[in-house]
Design an enzyme around this catalytic site. Structure first.
Site, PDB file in Angstrom:
ATOM      1  N   ASP A 217       0.846  -1.194   0.000  1.00 34.75           N
ATOM      2  CA  ASP A 217       0.000   0.000   0.000  1.00 34.75           C
ATOM      3  C   ASP A 217       0.883   1.246   0.000  1.00 34.75           C
ATOM      4  O   ASP A 217       2.111   1.165   0.122  1.00 34.75           O
ATOM      5  CB  ASP A 217      -0.986  -0.003   1.167  1.00 34.75           C
ATOM      6  CG  ASP A 217      -0.304   0.170   2.516  1.00 34.75           C
ATOM      7  OD1 ASP A 217       0.947   0.347   2.548  1.00 34.75           O
ATOM      8  OD2 ASP A 217      -0.990   0.124   3.553  1.00 34.75           O
ATOM      9  N   ASN A 225      -4.848  12.677   0.481  1.00 34.24           N
ATOM     10  CA  ASN A 225      -6.250  13.048   0.273  1.00 34.24           C
ATOM     11  C   ASN A 225      -6.631  14.284   1.067  1.00 34.24           C
ATOM     12  O   ASN A 225      -7.334  15.176   0.565  1.00 34.24           O
ATOM     13  CB  ASN A 225      -7.163  11.881   0.658  1.00 34.24           C
ATOM     14  CG  ASN A 225      -7.254  10.817  -0.423  1.00 34.24           C
ATOM     15  OD1 ASN A 225      -7.124  11.114  -1.606  1.00 34.24           O
ATOM     16  ND2 ASN A 225      -7.462   9.572  -0.012  1.00 34.24           N
ATOM     17  N   HIS A 230      -9.269  14.513  -2.947  1.00 36.81           N
ATOM     18  CA  HIS A 230      -9.448  13.137  -3.400  1.00 36.81           C
ATOM     19  C   HIS A 230      -9.147  12.963  -4.881  1.00 36.81           C
ATOM     20  O   HIS A 230      -8.764  11.867  -5.308  1.00 36.81           O
ATOM     21  CB  HIS A 230     -10.870  12.661  -3.081  1.00 36.81           C
ATOM     22  CG  HIS A 230     -11.098  12.404  -1.617  1.00 36.81           C
ATOM     23  ND1 HIS A 230     -10.752  11.220  -1.008  1.00 36.81           N
ATOM     24  CD2 HIS A 230     -11.624  13.202  -0.645  1.00 36.81           C
ATOM     25  CE1 HIS A 230     -11.058  11.272   0.280  1.00 36.81           C
ATOM     26  NE2 HIS A 230     -11.594  12.464   0.529  1.00 36.81           N
ATOM     27  N   ASP A 234      -6.816  10.123  -6.312  1.00 39.03           N
ATOM     28  CA  ASP A 234      -7.180   9.207  -7.395  1.00 39.03           C
ATOM     29  C   ASP A 234      -6.103   9.191  -8.481  1.00 39.03           C
ATOM     30  O   ASP A 234      -5.762   8.135  -9.029  1.00 39.03           O
ATOM     31  CB  ASP A 234      -8.523   9.611  -8.008  1.00 39.03           C
ATOM     32  CG  ASP A 234      -9.692   9.363  -7.070  1.00 39.03           C
ATOM     33  OD1 ASP A 234      -9.506   8.635  -6.072  1.00 39.03           O
ATOM     34  OD2 ASP A 234     -10.780   9.897  -7.334  1.00 39.03           O
ATOM     35  N   GLU A 260      -5.967   2.266  -0.972  1.00 43.04           N
ATOM     36  CA  GLU A 260      -4.616   2.426  -1.511  1.00 43.04           C
ATOM     37  C   GLU A 260      -3.830   1.115  -1.477  1.00 43.04           C
ATOM     38  O   GLU A 260      -2.608   1.112  -1.644  1.00 43.04           O
ATOM     39  CB  GLU A 260      -3.852   3.499  -0.723  1.00 43.04           C
ATOM     40  CG  GLU A 260      -3.428   3.110   0.687  1.00 43.04           C
ATOM     41  CD  GLU A 260      -4.509   3.340   1.735  1.00 43.04           C
ATOM     42  OE1 GLU A 260      -4.160   3.440   2.921  1.00 43.04           O
ATOM     43  OE2 GLU A 260      -5.688   3.420   1.362  1.00 43.04           O
TER      44      GLU A 260
END
Length: 340
Positions: A217, A225, A230, A234, A260
């Site tokens: 991760d 974020n 966000h 993304d 993630e």
């Protein structure tokens, strides 16, 4: 649209063949009438300009519709000539070689028009050819009538087949899209968790199946974020997906596990090679400059199958190894240690 691009390539490849057939007909058929010669010359010029427009990628829809009207008129003209002149006056007993091209006309209709319009147009064109035959029926011999009946029935079957084939193709396409959506992550366009479970379902009990699970991760992703929004988060996930896909084998299953978290299922790879791969991936992510974010690090956990692992037990081992990488200060690669 992708379908339009495919159609354009198809037209560009098939039109030169049509032009060649028309040209050969002009120089080989000595019995052609003046009207037919003029028709063939006009068609040759028309398709030459059509190919040029398609090559320049202009007027695709206009070219399609114009061509549809043109071939329909030619088809009706040839039908009239065969029935009213060739059969009625010269007592020919068959519809001739021109009938061989009829299926292509109806295929073109179904490619050009929508489902409902292609159905209406096809049966409309078929009805007109049928009426031409009916009008001259009393002038024809029994052999000619039988040939026309065979031709009309065969054409009607072509249309029914195309209707069925189009419906079947639509069902297949929708099924394929739904299946792709079921096993694809909508954000990163890579596999999702469901695809991983499907892969392990294929493995069943993994006896004699060497599998390494690389679980990783992104470190401090929540802060990305929170600080950048966000949409930026993304974007980072999408960039990571691209980076990883460039580094792994085509046989490796790469998926977004959630949030993630990502997972790589690597078959037939030695444990040392799996660790080396994870290390390369960690460095590639760290060295990449993400827009508006800069450097992003990641932590990796690796587990190797022991011949009896299920997806759950193997993921649990990889997750424990990932936890060790986090405890080691993040931006690290750790293997599952059964002694811990």
């Amino acid at each position: 649209m992708k379908f339009n691009r495919i159609k354009r390539k198809f037209y560009l490849s098939i039109i030169p063949l049509i032009i060649l057939v028309l040209f050969l007909s002009l120089i080989q058929w000595t019995e052609l009438t003046t009207m037919n010669r003029a028709l063939f010359v006009s068609l040759t010029l028309y398709y030459s300009f059509t190919w040029l427009f398609l090559y320049k990628q202009i007027y695709l829809k206009i070219v399609e519709l114009t061509n549809l009207i043109l071939i329909s008129c030619v088809h009706l003209t040839i039908t009239y000539w065969v029935v009213a002149i060739k059969m009625s006056q010269f007592h020919a007993t068959t519809v001739g070689e021109g009938a061989l091209w009829t299926p292509l006309i109806y295929i073109y209709i179904f490619i050009t028009l929508s489902k409902r319009k292609s159905l209406i147009y096809s049966f409309g064109l078929w009805t007109l050819t049928f009426l031409i035959g009916i009008f001259y029926l009393h002038h024809l011999s029994s052999e000619s009538i039988l040939s026309i009946i065979h031709y009309q029935v065969a054409t009607f079957v072509y249309i029914l087949f195309l209707v069925f084939a189009r419906n079947l193709f639509n069902i297949y396409s929708q099924t394929e899209i739904l299946e792709k959506m079921a096993y694809q992550d909508s954000l990163t366009k890579i596999n999702n968790r469901r695809a991983v479970y499907k892969k392990f379902e294929e493995f069943k009990v993994m006896t004699n199946k060497r599998v390494s699970l690389i679980f990783f991760d992104l470190d401090y992703f929540k802060e990305i974020n929170d600080e950048h929004g966000h949409l930026t988060g993304d974007y980072v996930l999408q960039e990571v997906a691209v980076i990883i896909q460039e580094c792994i084998r085509q046989t490796d299953l790469f998926a977004r596990w959630g949030g993630e978290e990502f997972i790589i299922v690597a078959e037939n790879i030695p444990p040392t090679s799996a660790v080396q791969l994870a290390e390369r991936l960690r460095i590639r992510i760290e060295m990449h400059s993400f827009k508006n974010v800069g450097s992003v690090t990641s932590s990796f956990g690796i587990a190797h199958s022991n011949g009896v692992d299920s997806i759950e037990t193997l993921v649990e081992k990889a997750d424990l190894a990932l936890y060790e990488a986090k405890n080691a200060g993040r931006n690290a690669v750790k293997e599952f240690d059964p002694s811990l």
